[in-house]
Motif scaffolding. Structure first.
Motif, mmCIF file in Angstrom:
data_model
loop_
_atom_site.group_PDB
_atom_site.id
_atom_site.type_symbol
_atom_site.label_atom_id
_atom_site.label_comp_id
_atom_site.label_asym_id
_atom_site.label_seq_id
_atom_site.Cartn_x
_atom_site.Cartn_y
_atom_site.Cartn_z
ATOM 1 N N ILE A 9 0.972 -1.189 0.066
ATOM 2 C CA ILE A 9 -0.130 0.030 -0.156
ATOM 3 C C ILE A 9 0.835 1.211 0.031
ATOM 4 C CG2 ILE A 9 -1.677 1.372 1.512
ATOM 5 C CD1 ILE A 9 -3.063 -1.267 2.156
ATOM 6 N N LEU A 10 1.945 1.392 0.876
ATOM 7 C CA LEU A 10 2.886 2.383 1.143
ATOM 8 C C LEU A 10 3.687 2.650 -0.019
ATOM 9 C CD1 LEU A 10 3.468 2.363 4.777
ATOM 10 C CD2 LEU A 10 1.874 4.070 3.747
ATOM 11 N N ALA A 11 4.123 1.171 -0.892
ATOM 12 C CA ALA A 11 5.102 1.467 -1.885
ATOM 13 C C ALA A 11 4.416 2.030 -3.183
ATOM 14 C CB ALA A 11 5.585 0.110 -2.206
ATOM 15 N N TRP A 12 2.999 1.569 -3.332
ATOM 16 C CA TRP A 12 2.357 2.103 -4.691
ATOM 17 C C TRP A 12 1.808 3.598 -4.368
ATOM 18 C CZ3 TRP A 12 1.370 0.059 -9.290
ATOM 19 C CH2 TRP A 12 1.491 -1.343 -9.456
ATOM 20 N N GLY A 13 1.496 3.894 -3.071
ATOM 21 C CA GLY A 13 0.986 5.280 -2.957
ATOM 22 C C GLY A 13 2.098 6.275 -2.967
ATOM 23 N N SER A 14 3.200 5.914 -2.882
ATOM 24 C CA SER A 14 4.136 6.833 -2.791
ATOM 25 C C SER A 14 4.989 6.888 -4.111
ATOM 26 C CB SER A 14 5.311 6.519 -1.529
ATOM 27 O OG SER A 14 5.757 5.352 -1.771
ATOM 28 N N SER A 15 4.714 5.933 -5.104
ATOM 29 C CA SER A 15 5.450 6.098 -6.331
ATOM 30 C C SER A 15 4.465 6.130 -7.356
ATOM 31 C CB SER A 15 5.939 4.869 -6.233
ATOM 32 O OG SER A 15 5.332 3.743 -6.195
ATOM 33 N N VAL A 16 3.869 5.225 -7.922
ATOM 34 C CA VAL A 16 3.005 5.240 -9.175
ATOM 35 C C VAL A 16 1.840 6.274 -9.097
ATOM 36 C CG1 VAL A 16 1.425 3.826 -10.709
ATOM 37 C CG2 VAL A 16 3.664 2.819 -9.864
ATOM 38 N N TYR A 17 1.136 6.149 -7.696
ATOM 39 C CA TYR A 17 0.060 6.911 -7.430
ATOM 40 C C TYR A 17 0.159 8.356 -6.795
ATOM 41 C CZ TYR A 17 -2.712 2.500 -7.767
ATOM 42 O OH TYR A 17 -3.220 1.511 -8.235
ATOM 43 N N LEU A 18 1.888 8.740 -6.698
ATOM 44 C CA LEU A 18 1.983 9.839 -6.118
ATOM 45 C C LEU A 18 1.385 11.024 -7.280
ATOM 46 C CD1 LEU A 18 3.348 11.066 -3.589
ATOM 47 C CD2 LEU A 18 5.312 11.029 -4.766
ATOM 48 N N PRO A 19 1.826 11.012 -8.312
ATOM 49 C CA PRO A 19 1.600 12.229 -9.038
ATOM 50 C C PRO A 19 0.307 12.732 -9.480
ATOM 51 C CG PRO A 19 3.149 10.727 -10.331
ATOM 52 C CD PRO A 19 2.680 10.283 -9.180
ATOM 53 N N TRP A 132 -4.913 -6.521 -0.675
ATOM 54 C CA TRP A 132 -4.226 -5.188 0.009
ATOM 55 C C TRP A 132 -3.812 -4.088 -0.680
ATOM 56 C CZ3 TRP A 132 -3.416 -4.629 5.272
ATOM 57 C CH2 TRP A 132 -4.024 -5.554 6.058
ATOM 58 N N GLY A 133 -3.138 -4.633 -1.959
ATOM 59 C CA GLY A 133 -2.665 -3.600 -3.000
ATOM 60 C C GLY A 133 -3.843 -2.773 -3.570
ATOM 61 N N GLY A 134 -4.858 -3.576 -3.634
ATOM 62 C CA GLY A 134 -6.063 -2.525 -4.544
ATOM 63 C C GLY A 134 -6.507 -1.351 -3.345
ATOM 64 N N PHE A 135 -6.043 -1.231 -2.212
ATOM 65 C CA PHE A 135 -6.524 -0.215 -1.208
ATOM 66 C C PHE A 135 -5.433 0.909 -1.364
ATOM 67 C CE2 PHE A 135 -8.864 -3.515 0.654
ATOM 68 C CZ PHE A 135 -10.061 -3.250 0.503
ATOM 69 N N ALA A 243 -13.707 7.103 -10.382
ATOM 70 C CA ALA A 243 -13.745 6.697 -9.037
ATOM 71 C C ALA A 243 -14.283 5.267 -8.761
ATOM 72 C CB ALA A 243 -14.579 7.442 -7.989
ATOM 73 N N MET A 244 -15.039 4.742 -9.998
ATOM 74 C CA MET A 244 -15.673 3.388 -9.906
ATOM 75 C C MET A 244 -14.721 2.112 -10.060
ATOM 76 S SD MET A 244 -19.308 4.088 -11.772
ATOM 77 C CE MET A 244 -19.941 2.507 -11.326
ATOM 78 N N VAL A 245 -13.653 2.727 -10.829
ATOM 79 C CA VAL A 245 -12.515 1.933 -11.218
ATOM 80 C C VAL A 245 -11.965 1.062 -9.891
ATOM 81 C CG1 VAL A 245 -10.181 1.358 -12.046
ATOM 82 C CG2 VAL A 245 -12.004 2.941 -13.334
ATOM 83 N N GLY A 246 -11.533 1.696 -8.855
ATOM 84 C CA GLY A 246 -11.058 1.287 -7.647
ATOM 85 C C GLY A 246 -11.701 0.196 -7.097
ATOM 86 N N PRO A 247 -13.146 0.385 -6.633
ATOM 87 C CA PRO A 247 -13.887 -0.533 -6.012
ATOM 88 C C PRO A 247 -14.000 -1.719 -6.861
ATOM 89 C CG PRO A 247 -14.850 1.623 -5.474
ATOM 90 C CD PRO A 247 -13.635 2.074 -6.501
ATOM 91 N N SER A 248 -14.252 -1.570 -8.231
ATOM 92 C CA SER A 248 -14.388 -2.570 -9.129
ATOM 93 C C SER A 248 -13.409 -3.750 -9.188
ATOM 94 C CB SER A 248 -14.475 -2.129 -10.523
ATOM 95 O OG SER A 248 -15.870 -1.383 -10.604
ATOM 96 N N GLN A 249 -11.946 -2.925 -8.885
ATOM 97 C CA GLN A 249 -10.977 -3.766 -9.068
ATOM 98 C C GLN A 249 -10.784 -4.724 -7.666
ATOM 99 O OE1 GLN A 249 -7.862 -0.950 -8.953
ATOM 100 N NE2 GLN A 249 -7.345 -0.843 -11.026
ATOM 101 N N VAL A 250 -11.169 -3.890 -6.405
ATOM 102 C CA VAL A 250 -11.518 -5.016 -5.210
ATOM 103 C C VAL A 250 -12.275 -5.873 -5.328
ATOM 104 C CG1 VAL A 250 -11.496 -4.580 -2.823
ATOM 105 C CG2 VAL A 250 -10.310 -2.916 -4.001
ATOM 106 N N GLY A 251 -13.597 -5.569 -5.768
ATOM 107 C CA GLY A 251 -14.725 -6.375 -5.864
ATOM 108 C C GLY A 251 -14.349 -7.648 -6.524
ATOM 109 N N ALA A 252 -13.543 -7.522 -7.852
ATOM 110 C CA ALA A 252 -13.118 -8.586 -8.542
ATOM 111 C C ALA A 252 -12.297 -9.459 -8.076
ATOM 112 C CB ALA A 252 -12.702 -7.865 -10.080
#
Length: 386
Positions: A9-19, A132-135, A243-252
């Motif tokens: 979660i922290l690795a993705w959130g502070s790199s790919v998702y940071l910009p 986990w990573g989906g969050f 914003a619907m993409v994230g919940p759809s990822q986790v649901g799948a």
């Protein structure tokens, strides 16, 4: 597993998702061109791609704990450079360091670590980790926005650097088994993927599928709002649909977990590619409501993360799995890094509709390649195909 999940979660959130949150504040504060600021993550992905084969080979030989720990250190160092950068060249140099950390700390090295630890039984652990990573965006986008508001973008980068030193590094060192004492067959552990023409063929086909899907993901992740607005949606509606993409990822991913591995991982890959194709084609040809298209696309992208870890394990076996993951990661990450730039050129020269049609063609190409992969398994005792 929870320790590695927090790490991701922290690795993705502070790199790919940071910009996604910091790019505009950085550009406004410094005057640096926004495309160059956003391009930092492409620099990181290219560096990560270059390092991936060596990372995979190292995990195969020594286990994942030292690699993940070094990844946390490099992420911390790179983010510190970003936060203190006085000019654009130093900022981009910081992304080079962050990219090395990404290559040692995102999904592919984590999957390789799990394969090294659990062998043929790693499928369940890989699926749980992607849940986990989906969050990552759910947790880190609001956190990043909060920090930008209260301590600025530089403070946010430095705060993430501190989190890696104080949280992810200890998690890797204390809770990830080293795997150094595992007795894998030395004849196959680091052996190149050359046992048969069939394995080489399947490897190249899988590379093709991952490159196509990574191109789609890289382009859509950056240009989705632009594409939706070009279809007539307001900015607020485009954001809501996105914003619907994230919940759809986790649901799948939850549905995939509920299956408890009763189907071959290739069916997960087939479903991922098919769902992605439905979502993209629905947008391109207006055959479904936008909300439904986003749900299909998000679900496909969600379980694709699982498939990219479990399909190589099923096709090529646990021996040498970490090395295979490292080799698979390079072309997919290069495609993901270049896709936003390619998308910008397509949008500028051909327009949004032609860009969506191009994405649809890519998704159909992936859908055509997947059936060529042969369903097979690995005998966990002999290491041979069954």
């Amino acid at each position: 597993m929870s320790a590695l999940g927090v790490f991701e979660i922290l690795a993705w959130g502070s790199s790919v998702y940071l910009p996604a949150v910091l790019a505009l504040p950085i550009s406004r504060d410094t005057g640096w061109p926004l495309p160059w600021v956003v391009g930092g993550v492409s620099v990181g992905l290219l560096v990560s791609a270059a390092a991936s084969p060596r990372v995979g080979a190292t995990i195969s030989a020594r286990g994942g704990r030292p690699v993940l720990a070094l990844g946390a250190v490099l992420l911390a160092l790179g983010l510190a450079v970003l936060g203190l950068s006085p000019n654009l060249p130093v900022f981009l140099a910081g992304w080079v360091v962050v990219g090395l950390g990404m290559g040692m700390g995102l999904y592919d090295p984590a999957f390789a670590t799990l394969g090294r630890l659990y062998g043929a039984d790693a499928r369940s652990a890989i699926t749980t980790l992607t849940l986990w990573g989906g969050f990552a965006s759910t947790v880190c986008w609001p956190l990043s926005a909060f920090m930008v508001e209260h301590v600025g973008w530089r403070g946010a980068c430095l705060a993430y650097a501190a989190l890696h030193v104080c949280v992810t590094l200890p998690l890797a060192l204390l809770f990830v088994p080293s795997g150094a004492g595992l007795a894998l067959p030395s004849a196959r552990r680091d052996e190149p993927l050359s046992q048969s023409a069939g394995e080489r063929r399947d490897f190249l086909l899988l590379v093709g599928v991952l490159v196509l899907c990574s191109t789609i993901f890289g382009l859509v992740s950056v240009h989705l709002l632009t594409l939706l607005q070009a279809r007539g949606e307001t900015l607020a509606a485009a954001v809501a649909f996105g914003a619907m993409v994230g919940p759809s990822q986790v649901g799948a991913r939850v549905i995939e977990m509920a299956g408890r591995g009763r189907h071959h991982p290739l069916w997960t890959l087939r479903a991922a590619v098919a769902l992605t194709a439905v979502g993209v084609c629905a947008l391109a040809f207006d055959i479904l409501p936008v909300a439904a298209a986003m749900v299909f696309y998000g679900a496909g992208n969600g379980i694709l993360s699982i498939a990219r870890g479990t399909v190589p394990l099923a096709l090529f076996g646990p021996d040498g799995y970490a090395s295979v993951m490292g080799r698979l990661a390079r072309p997919a990450q290069v495609a993901q890094a270049l896709a936003p730039t390619v998308g910008a050129v397509l949008l500028a020269r051909m327009g949004p509709h032609a860009t969506l049609v191009t994405l649809a063609v890519l998704s159909m190409a992936a859908l055509g390649v997947v059936p060529l992969l042969r369903e097979r398994g690995i005998d966990p005792h002999s290491g041979r195909h069954i």
